[in-house]
Design a protein around this motif. Structure first.
Motif, PDB file in Angstrom:
ATOM      1  N   ASP A  37       0.851  -1.194   0.000  1.00  0.00           N
ATOM      2  CA  ASP A  37       0.000   0.000   0.000  1.00  0.00           C
ATOM      3  C   ASP A  37       0.885   1.241   0.000  1.00  0.00           C
ATOM      4  OD1 ASP A  37      -1.790   2.045   0.359  1.00  0.00           O
ATOM      5  OD2 ASP A  37      -2.714   1.220   2.171  1.00  0.00           O
ATOM      6  N   MET A  38       1.117   1.802  -1.166  1.00  0.00           N
ATOM      7  CA  MET A  38       2.019   2.949  -1.311  1.00  0.00           C
ATOM      8  C   MET A  38       1.475   4.219  -0.658  1.00  0.00           C
ATOM      9  SD  MET A  38       4.694   1.891  -2.641  1.00  0.00           S
ATOM     10  CE  MET A  38       5.499   0.862  -3.812  1.00  0.00           C
ATOM     11  N   GLU A  39       0.207   4.224  -0.289  1.00  0.00           N
ATOM     12  CA  GLU A  39      -0.391   5.384   0.373  1.00  0.00           C
ATOM     13  C   GLU A  39      -0.395   5.235   1.895  1.00  0.00           C
ATOM     14  OE1 GLU A  39      -1.109   8.081  -1.399  1.00  0.00           O
ATOM     15  OE2 GLU A  39      -0.412   6.930  -3.122  1.00  0.00           O
ATOM     16  N   ASP A  40       0.099   4.112   2.394  1.00  0.00           N
ATOM     17  CA  ASP A  40       0.085   3.842   3.830  1.00  0.00           C
ATOM     18  C   ASP A  40       0.944   4.871   4.577  1.00  0.00           C
ATOM     19  OD1 ASP A  40      -0.272   2.684   6.287  1.00  0.00           O
ATOM     20  OD2 ASP A  40       0.526   0.737   5.734  1.00  0.00           O
ATOM     21  N   ASN A  41       0.529   5.192   5.789  1.00  0.00           N
ATOM     22  CA  ASN A  41       1.288   6.107   6.646  1.00  0.00           C
ATOM     23  C   ASN A  41       2.581   5.418   7.074  1.00  0.00           C
ATOM     24  OD1 ASN A  41       2.373   7.647   8.672  1.00  0.00           O
ATOM     25  ND2 ASN A  41       0.423   8.063   9.661  1.00  0.00           N
ATOM     26  N   ARG A  42       3.707   5.940   6.626  1.00  0.00           N
ATOM     27  CA  ARG A  42       4.993   5.278   6.837  1.00  0.00           C
ATOM     28  C   ARG A  42       5.575   5.490   8.229  1.00  0.00           C
ATOM     29  NH1 ARG A  42       6.045   7.540   1.266  1.00  0.00           N
ATOM     30  NH2 ARG A  42       5.064   5.978  -0.007  1.00  0.00           N
ATOM     31  N   SER A  43       4.804   6.046   9.137  1.00  0.00           N
ATOM     32  CA  SER A  43       5.322   6.223  10.491  1.00  0.00           C
ATOM     33  C   SER A  43       4.418   5.596  11.552  1.00  0.00           C
ATOM     34  CB  SER A  43       5.510   7.715  10.798  1.00  0.00           C
ATOM     35  OG  SER A  43       4.266   8.381  10.718  1.00  0.00           O
ATOM     36  N   ALA A  44       3.279   5.102  11.149  1.00  0.00           N
ATOM     37  CA  ALA A  44       2.364   4.491  12.118  1.00  0.00           C
ATOM     38  C   ALA A  44       2.814   3.070  12.451  1.00  0.00           C
ATOM     39  CB  ALA A  44       0.949   4.468  11.547  1.00  0.00           C
ATOM     40  N   PRO A  45       2.560   2.605  13.669  1.00  0.00           N
ATOM     41  CA  PRO A  45       2.992   1.261  14.066  1.00  0.00           C
ATOM     42  C   PRO A  45       2.454   0.144  13.176  1.00  0.00           C
ATOM     43  CG  PRO A  45       2.303   2.505  15.985  1.00  0.00           C
ATOM     44  CD  PRO A  45       1.955   3.333  14.780  1.00  0.00           C
ATOM     45  N   ASP A  46       1.229   0.279  12.680  1.00  0.00           N
ATOM     46  CA  ASP A  46       0.645  -0.773  11.847  1.00  0.00           C
ATOM     47  C   ASP A  46       1.302  -0.885  10.468  1.00  0.00           C
ATOM     48  OD1 ASP A  46      -1.066  -1.653  13.771  1.00  0.00           O
ATOM     49  OD2 ASP A  46      -2.772  -0.466  13.083  1.00  0.00           O
ATOM     50  N   TYR A  47       2.135   0.068  10.111  1.00  0.00           N
ATOM     51  CA  TYR A  47       2.845   0.036   8.824  1.00  0.00           C
ATOM     52  C   TYR A  47       3.660  -1.252   8.680  1.00  0.00           C
ATOM     53  CZ  TYR A  47       6.287   1.609   5.303  1.00  0.00           C
ATOM     54  OH  TYR A  47       7.100   1.718   4.223  1.00  0.00           O
ATOM     55  N   TRP A  48       4.190  -1.784   9.779  1.00  0.00           N
ATOM     56  CA  TRP A  48       5.017  -2.993   9.750  1.00  0.00           C
ATOM     57  C   TRP A  48       4.209  -4.265   9.963  1.00  0.00           C
ATOM     58  CZ3 TRP A  48       6.933   1.688  11.135  1.00  0.00           C
ATOM     59  CH2 TRP A  48       8.120   2.073  10.513  1.00  0.00           C
ATOM     60  N   ARG A  49       2.916  -4.146  10.232  1.00  0.00           N
ATOM     61  CA  ARG A  49       2.063  -5.315  10.444  1.00  0.00           C
ATOM     62  C   ARG A  49       1.191  -5.516   9.210  1.00  0.00           C
ATOM     63  NH1 ARG A  49       1.098  -2.429  15.503  1.00  0.00           N
ATOM     64  NH2 ARG A  49       2.723  -3.107  16.938  1.00  0.00           N
ATOM     65  N   THR A  50       1.812  -5.888   8.134  1.00  0.00           N
ATOM     66  CA  THR A  50       1.122  -6.001   6.852  1.00  0.00           C
ATOM     67  C   THR A  50       0.485  -7.377   6.701  1.00  0.00           C
ATOM     68  OG1 THR A  50       2.860  -4.594   5.981  1.00  0.00           O
ATOM     69  CG2 THR A  50       1.425  -5.622   4.389  1.00  0.00           C
ATOM     70  N   THR A  51      -0.810  -7.388   6.355  1.00  0.00           N
ATOM     71  CA  THR A  51      -1.526  -8.640   6.135  1.00  0.00           C
ATOM     72  C   THR A  51      -2.464  -8.473   4.952  1.00  0.00           C
ATOM     73  OG1 THR A  51      -3.299  -7.998   7.645  1.00  0.00           O
ATOM     74  CG2 THR A  51      -1.469  -9.266   8.598  1.00  0.00           C
ATOM     75  N   GLY A  52      -3.048  -9.561   4.529  1.00  0.00           N
ATOM     76  CA  GLY A  52      -4.073  -9.531   3.490  1.00  0.00           C
ATOM     77  C   GLY A  52      -3.590  -8.889   2.200  1.00  0.00           C
ATOM     78  N   CYS A  53      -4.430  -8.014   1.648  1.00  0.00           N
ATOM     79  CA  CYS A  53      -4.116  -7.360   0.370  1.00  0.00           C
ATOM     80  C   CYS A  53      -2.919  -6.424   0.470  1.00  0.00           C
ATOM     81  CB  CYS A  53      -5.326  -6.585  -0.142  1.00  0.00           C
ATOM     82  SG  CYS A  53      -6.698  -7.638  -0.608  1.00  0.00           S
ATOM     83  N   GLY A  54      -2.577  -5.991   1.664  1.00  0.00           N
ATOM     84  CA  GLY A  54      -1.436  -5.089   1.839  1.00  0.00           C
ATOM     85  C   GLY A  54      -0.089  -5.783   1.804  1.00  0.00           C
ATOM     86  N   TRP A  55      -0.074  -7.126   1.958  1.00  0.00           N
ATOM     87  CA  TRP A  55       1.180  -7.880   1.981  1.00  0.00           C
ATOM     88  C   TRP A  55       1.626  -8.232   0.565  1.00  0.00           C
ATOM     89  CZ3 TRP A  55       5.324  -9.164   4.610  1.00  0.00           C
ATOM     90  CH2 TRP A  55       6.110 -10.199   4.139  1.00  0.00           C
ATOM     91  N   SER A  56       2.934  -8.159   0.332  1.00  0.00           N
ATOM     92  CA  SER A  56       3.509  -8.548  -0.952  1.00  0.00           C
ATOM     93  C   SER A  56       4.811  -9.299  -0.701  1.00  0.00           C
ATOM     94  CB  SER A  56       3.803  -7.300  -1.796  1.00  0.00           C
ATOM     95  OG  SER A  56       4.571  -7.636  -2.917  1.00  0.00           O
ATOM     96  N   TYR A  57       4.993 -10.437  -1.356  1.00  0.00           N
ATOM     97  CA  TYR A  57       6.271 -11.140  -1.265  1.00  0.00           C
ATOM     98  C   TYR A  57       7.356 -10.375  -2.033  1.00  0.00           C
ATOM     99  CZ  TYR A  57       4.108 -15.119   0.965  1.00  0.00           C
ATOM    100  OH  TYR A  57       3.454 -15.922   1.866  1.00  0.00           O
ATOM    101  N   GLU A  58       6.940  -9.642  -3.051  1.00  0.00           N
ATOM    102  CA  GLU A  58       7.888  -8.840  -3.819  1.00  0.00           C
ATOM    103  C   GLU A  58       8.293  -7.611  -3.008  1.00  0.00           C
ATOM    104  OE1 GLU A  58       5.766 -11.568  -6.013  1.00  0.00           O
ATOM    105  OE2 GLU A  58       4.868  -9.833  -5.050  1.00  0.00           O
ATOM    106  N   TYR A  59       9.511  -7.103  -3.268  1.00  0.00           N
ATOM    107  CA  TYR A  59       9.966  -5.884  -2.602  1.00  0.00           C
ATOM    108  C   TYR A  59       9.176  -4.693  -3.138  1.00  0.00           C
ATOM    109  CZ  TYR A  59      13.941  -8.368  -0.670  1.00  0.00           C
ATOM    110  OH  TYR A  59      14.737  -9.226   0.031  1.00  0.00           O
TER     111      TYR A  59
END
Length: 164
Positions: free
Chosen positions: A121-143
């Motif tokens: 999710d390129m629009e995700d807030n890059r400073s919120a704690p949930d930014y590192w807890r990616t699941t579902g459609c927000g998760w990508s195996y690709e970099y």
């Protein structure tokens, strides 16, 4: 846990694979993540040459497309100023006629070094704690690398006298 490999090398990212390559020795303006530095979070200095035709000219330096926090311009080894906010330009001090060395330093950030590199999710807030807890459609195996650097060549215009 994350693993950080330090040294003098480049990296090529292809989807979910990252391959170590020869060191990067030259960069063009544009996204440096596509030029062998996808995870690099440090500063990059671009070296340019200018020629002032007449004594007392000033160079107007405009850098309008970048993804770094701030850019510093040094002319012949002397700081000229910072570019961070609109209108994304600065004027140099009056120059003696002749050739000059302009160093433009893009100050890096750590979004591609310590960020959530699998958050698609390129629009995700890059400073919120949930930014590192990616699941579902927000998760990508690709970099999911964010573009980095000075993305457009600076525009340099000479002025015959001080306009600032």
């Amino acid at each position: 846990e994350a693993l950080y490999l330090l040294g003098d090398f480049g990296v090529r990212v292809q989807g979910r694979r990252a391959v170590v390559t020869e060191p990067v020795r030259e960069l063009d303006f544009g996204d440096w993540t596509d030029q062998g530095l996808p995870f690099y979070g440090g500063n990059v200095t671009y070296h340019l040459k200018l020629t002032a035709e007449r004594e007392g000219e000033q160079a107007g330096i405009q850098i309008s497309n970048f993804t770094v926090p701030v850019i510093r311009a040094d002319l012949d080894g002397k700081k000229q100023g910072l570019i961070a906010f609109s209108p994304y330009r600065l004027m140099t001090e009056p120059l003696p006629a002749g050739r000059h060395k302009l160093d433009v330093t893009a100050y890096g950030n750590r979004v591609n070094t310590f960020g959530a590199l699998h958050n698609s999710d390129m629009e995700d807030n890059r400073s919120a704690p949930d930014y590192w807890r990616t699941t579902g459609c927000g998760w990508s195996y690709e970099y999911c690398i964010r573009p980095m650097g000075i993305l457009k060549t600076p525009v340099i215009t000479f002025f015959p006298y001080s306009i600032c």
